[in-house]
Enzyme design. Structure first.
Site, mmCIF file in Angstrom:
data_model
loop_
_atom_site.group_PDB
_atom_site.id
_atom_site.type_symbol
_atom_site.label_atom_id
_atom_site.label_comp_id
_atom_site.label_asym_id
_atom_site.label_seq_id
_atom_site.Cartn_x
_atom_site.Cartn_y
_atom_site.Cartn_z
ATOM 1 N N LYS A 12 0.847 -1.211 0.000
ATOM 2 C CA LYS A 12 0.000 0.000 0.000
ATOM 3 C C LYS A 12 0.869 1.243 0.000
ATOM 4 O O LYS A 12 2.017 1.240 0.461
ATOM 5 C CB LYS A 12 -0.953 0.031 1.196
ATOM 6 C CG LYS A 12 -0.317 0.121 2.599
ATOM 7 C CD LYS A 12 0.070 1.495 3.056
ATOM 8 C CE LYS A 12 0.849 1.433 4.370
ATOM 9 N NZ LYS A 12 1.606 2.630 4.708
ATOM 10 N N SER A 109 1.725 -6.426 6.853
ATOM 11 C CA SER A 109 0.259 -6.451 6.852
ATOM 12 C C SER A 109 -0.260 -7.264 5.674
ATOM 13 O O SER A 109 -1.250 -8.001 5.800
ATOM 14 C CB SER A 109 -0.287 -5.025 6.762
ATOM 15 O OG SER A 109 0.196 -4.266 7.842
ATOM 16 N N ASP A 142 -2.933 -1.722 9.387
ATOM 17 C CA ASP A 142 -3.015 -1.727 7.920
ATOM 18 C C ASP A 142 -3.524 -3.052 7.354
ATOM 19 O O ASP A 142 -3.643 -3.194 6.130
ATOM 20 C CB ASP A 142 -1.621 -1.489 7.310
ATOM 21 C CG ASP A 142 -1.057 -0.112 7.612
ATOM 22 O OD1 ASP A 142 -1.855 0.820 7.833
ATOM 23 O OD2 ASP A 142 0.174 0.016 7.623
HETATM 24 O O1 C5P Z 1 -1.001 -1.309 14.110
HETATM 25 P P1 C5P Z 1 0.428 -1.547 13.828
HETATM 26 O O2 C5P Z 1 0.943 -2.827 14.449
HETATM 27 O O3 C5P Z 1 0.790 -1.481 12.380
HETATM 28 O O4 C5P Z 1 1.212 -0.371 14.506
HETATM 29 C C1 C5P Z 1 2.609 -0.412 14.757
HETATM 30 C C2 C5P Z 1 2.979 0.739 15.668
HETATM 31 O O5 C5P Z 1 2.861 1.971 14.947
HETATM 32 C C3 C5P Z 1 2.092 0.907 16.881
HETATM 33 O O6 C5P Z 1 2.541 0.124 17.961
HETATM 34 C C4 C5P Z 1 2.224 2.390 17.176
HETATM 35 O O7 C5P Z 1 3.456 2.662 17.835
HETATM 36 C C5 C5P Z 1 2.348 2.994 15.809
HETATM 37 N N1 C5P Z 1 1.034 3.450 15.268
HETATM 38 C C6 C5P Z 1 0.453 4.592 15.802
HETATM 39 N N2 C5P Z 1 -0.750 5.029 15.325
HETATM 40 C C7 C5P Z 1 -1.364 4.368 14.317
HETATM 41 C C8 C5P Z 1 -0.806 3.201 13.751
HETATM 42 C C9 C5P Z 1 0.411 2.771 14.259
HETATM 43 O O8 C5P Z 1 1.018 5.220 16.710
HETATM 44 N N3 C5P Z 1 -2.528 4.835 13.865
#
Ligand code: C5P
Length: 304
Positions: A12, A109, A142
């Site tokens: 993406k 993802s 994601d």
């Molecule tokens: O959801 P995901 O595992 O991809 O997120 C990885 C890290 O990125 C989270 O632990 C957080 O630190 C950060 N993040 C965030 N806000 C989001 C998505 C991700 O702070 N909307």
């Protein structure tokens, strides 16, 4: 010979990534417009009495950065499906990575989304779409978009995905992965908080990108591209700013850090412009991949 199910999921790019002040749970509220591009990871699953995970990777992908133990998001996806159905999820699974690791292209993802679909099919679990999307959201912000593909609006922490019409415009991209390591998504978000301590809780709206997409106007879209994580990513990796300037000087409509970086993507006017730009960047020693979109989300490519 046992049946092999192969599911393909795309990378993406965030055409718009508006980031608000962190929520109480530490995540940042987003208003984002996702688009999928024709750069893929495949997840292949074969029935087995045990769980095993293997990896093949394209030459430009840093395979050593992908753990093959329980911390891999594919193993987490398998555990989540197992828990939902109360069955052991055993399979021999191979990830074939064409998406750079820790690059801001949501490769992990894509793997999670592909694994959910492949294992559901291999084990004939017949998981309802709503359950699949819920598991996807739990696995990462994601992951639901990797199931959907196309263009979509992302809200919440990115996991609430509303599909948008594909429109008429084919978007041609040149994708330049970093050859000097990835950037950690949490580290880039943390640096965003440091650089923008008094940001509003409301993320910047995606209005300009949405109207350019509706009009199918690639030039207007290029002007509207927006990524709040670009400033912290470039601050951590100043070479990315130089790369963006070089690509724009060599004919890109716009260069942009992809998500939390360090992959840089260039939107080009058409296929010829993308191939020309990729050639120039390759002569400068970069890996430069041409990809177009939007493309389908996680989908079966064999095993029917
Ligand atoms: O959801 P995901 O595992 O991809 O997120 C990885 C890290 O990125 C989270 O632990 C957080 O630190 C950060 N993040 C965030 N806000 C989001 C998505 C991700 O702070 N909307």
């Amino acid at each position: 010979m046992s049946e092999r199910i192969t599911v393909r999921a795309p990378a993406k790019i965030n055409l718009h990534l508006g980031v608000g002040a962190p929520r109480e749970d530490g995540f940042h509220p987003l208003e984002t417009v996702y688009t999928s591009i024709g750069l893929y990871d495949d997840v292949a699953a074969v029935a087995s009495s045990e769980w095993s995970l293997g990896l093949d990777a394209a030459p430009y992908v840093d395979a050593s950065a992908v753990p093959l133990d329980d911390t891999n998001i594919v193993a987490a996806a398998a555990r989540a499906l197992a828990a939902l159905h109360g069955v052991p999820v055993t399979a021999s699974v191979t990830i074939t990575k064409g998406i750079p690791v820790a690059g801001g292209l949501a490769g992990g993802s894509a793997d999670a989304a592909a694994a959910l679909v492949a294992l559901d099919r291999l084990l004939d679990l017949q998981t309802a779409d709503d359950d699949l999307l819920r598991l996807a959201a739990e696995l990462g912000s994601d992951v639901p978009f990797a199931l959907h593909g196309g263009h979509a609006l992302g809200t919440g922490r990115g996991e609430i995905v509303t599909p948008l019409p594909a429109g008429d415009a084919v978007l041609w991209w040149v994708v330049v992965p970093s050859t000097s390591g990835g950037l950690s998504t949490p580290a880039v978000y943390r640096h965003y908080d440091e650089l923008s301590p008094s940001v509003s809780p409301e993320p910047a709206p995606a209005t300009a990108v949405l109207s350019a997409l509706r009009a199918g106007d690639v030039v207007a879209l290029a002007a509207a591209l927006h990524n709040d994580l670009q400033a912290p990513a470039v601050d951590l990796r100043p070479d990315l700013g130089d790369l963006i300037a070089a690509g724009e000087a060599a004919g890109a409509l716009r260069g942009l850090v992809s998500g939390s970086g360090p992959t840089v993507v260039f939107l080009c006017a058409d296929a010829d412009a993308a191939r020309g730009l990729a050639g120039v960047l390759q002569e400068d020693g970069h890996t430069a991949l041409v990809a177009n979109g939007p493309v389908a989300g996680a989908h079966l490519v064999n095993g029917l």
